[in-house]
Write an enzyme that holds these catalytic residues in place. Structure first.
Site, PDB file in Angstrom:
ATOM      1  N   CYS A  86       0.718  -1.038   0.117  1.00  0.00           N
ATOM      2  CA  CYS A  86       0.073  -0.263   0.121  1.00  0.00           C
ATOM      3  C   CYS A  86       0.990   1.325   0.090  1.00  0.00           C
ATOM      4  O   CYS A  86       1.794   1.418   0.554  1.00  0.00           O
ATOM      5  CB  CYS A  86      -0.905   0.123   1.067  1.00  0.00           C
ATOM      6  SG  CYS A  86      -1.794   1.293   1.384  1.00  0.00           S
ATOM      7  N   CYS A  89       0.569   3.228   3.521  1.00  0.00           N
ATOM      8  CA  CYS A  89       1.164   2.526   4.990  1.00  0.00           C
ATOM      9  C   CYS A  89       2.155   1.392   4.671  1.00  0.00           C
ATOM     10  O   CYS A  89       2.737   0.815   5.673  1.00  0.00           O
ATOM     11  CB  CYS A  89       0.135   2.555   5.788  1.00  0.00           C
ATOM     12  SG  CYS A  89      -0.720   0.614   5.239  1.00  0.00           S
ATOM     13  N   CYS A 137      -4.744   1.121   6.664  1.00  0.00           N
ATOM     14  CA  CYS A 137      -5.024   2.536   6.639  1.00  0.00           C
ATOM     15  C   CYS A 137      -6.123   3.233   5.900  1.00  0.00           C
ATOM     16  O   CYS A 137      -6.624   4.193   6.090  1.00  0.00           O
ATOM     17  CB  CYS A 137      -3.808   3.196   5.842  1.00  0.00           C
ATOM     18  SG  CYS A 137      -3.723   2.981   4.147  1.00  0.00           S
ATOM     19  N   CYS A 157      -8.035  -5.355  -9.597  1.00  0.00           N
ATOM     20  CA  CYS A 157      -7.635  -4.415 -10.326  1.00  0.00           C
ATOM     21  C   CYS A 157      -7.525  -3.198  -9.596  1.00  0.00           C
ATOM     22  O   CYS A 157      -8.286  -2.684  -8.955  1.00  0.00           O
ATOM     23  CB  CYS A 157      -9.070  -4.141 -11.513  1.00  0.00           C
ATOM     24  SG  CYS A 157      -8.553  -2.820 -12.913  1.00  0.00           S
TER      25      CYS A 157
END
Length: 168
Positions: A86, A89, A137, A157
């Site tokens: 991510c 985070c 997050c 996706c």
């Protein structure tokens, strides 16, 4: 129908996505879908704190559930071994061996680290879809579809700007 009724009706239709977006943002910030996300400690930041950490484009995608243009992500061509995390985070979300070319213009994966994501129903485009986000997050990642390859049949996706690639 007179002009006033038409304008009021059109305004209500135009504002509906904005109201739903704000509600979904607040729900995402406090929602874990009843899904067991292990012992993940949630990251909670104010909108201003996120704006300091993220670029304008990352903020739009991760915090406002935006979408980048198809074909614009440099991660579309990434083929090294590693992990996709991510961008908000750095929680690991995908392994590189799960990535495939879906020909959609966005990085796509046939599996995800399930305990690291949360999902919710998304009806913003007047079509019911499943949105997924980072379980730590709450950052919007993308949508999951049932048209992916075996063995899962799923297509996760993802917005490229919502991810960072960490080489092995």
């Amino acid at each position: 129908m007179n002009r006033r009724h038409f304008v009021l009706g059109a305004s209500a239709v135009a504002l509906t996505p904005l109201v739903l977006h704000r509600l979904s943002y607040e729900a995402r910030a406090n929602h874990d879908n009843g899904r067991s996300n292990g012992d993940l400690e949630k990251i909670r930041r104010s909108e201003d704190e996120w704006r300091e950490i993220l670029t304008k484009e990352e903020f739009h995608i991760l915090r406002e559930e935006g979408t980048e243009p198809a074909g614009s992500s440099k991660l579309n061509d990434e083929d090294r071994d590693g992990t996709y995390v991510c961008a908000g985070c750095e929680l690991p979300l995908f392994k590189s061996e799960w990535k495939y070319d879906s020909r959609t213009g966005w990085p796509s994966f046939w599996d995800v680290i399930h305990e690291h994501i949360g999902t919710k129903v998304d009806r913003k485009l007047f079509v019911t879809r499943t949105e997924y986000h980072c379980a730590r997050c709450g950052g919007h990642q993308g949508h999951v579809f049932d048209d992916g390859p075996e063995p899962t049949g799923k297509r996760w996706c993802n917005n490229g700007l919502a991810l960072k690639f960490v080489p092995a």
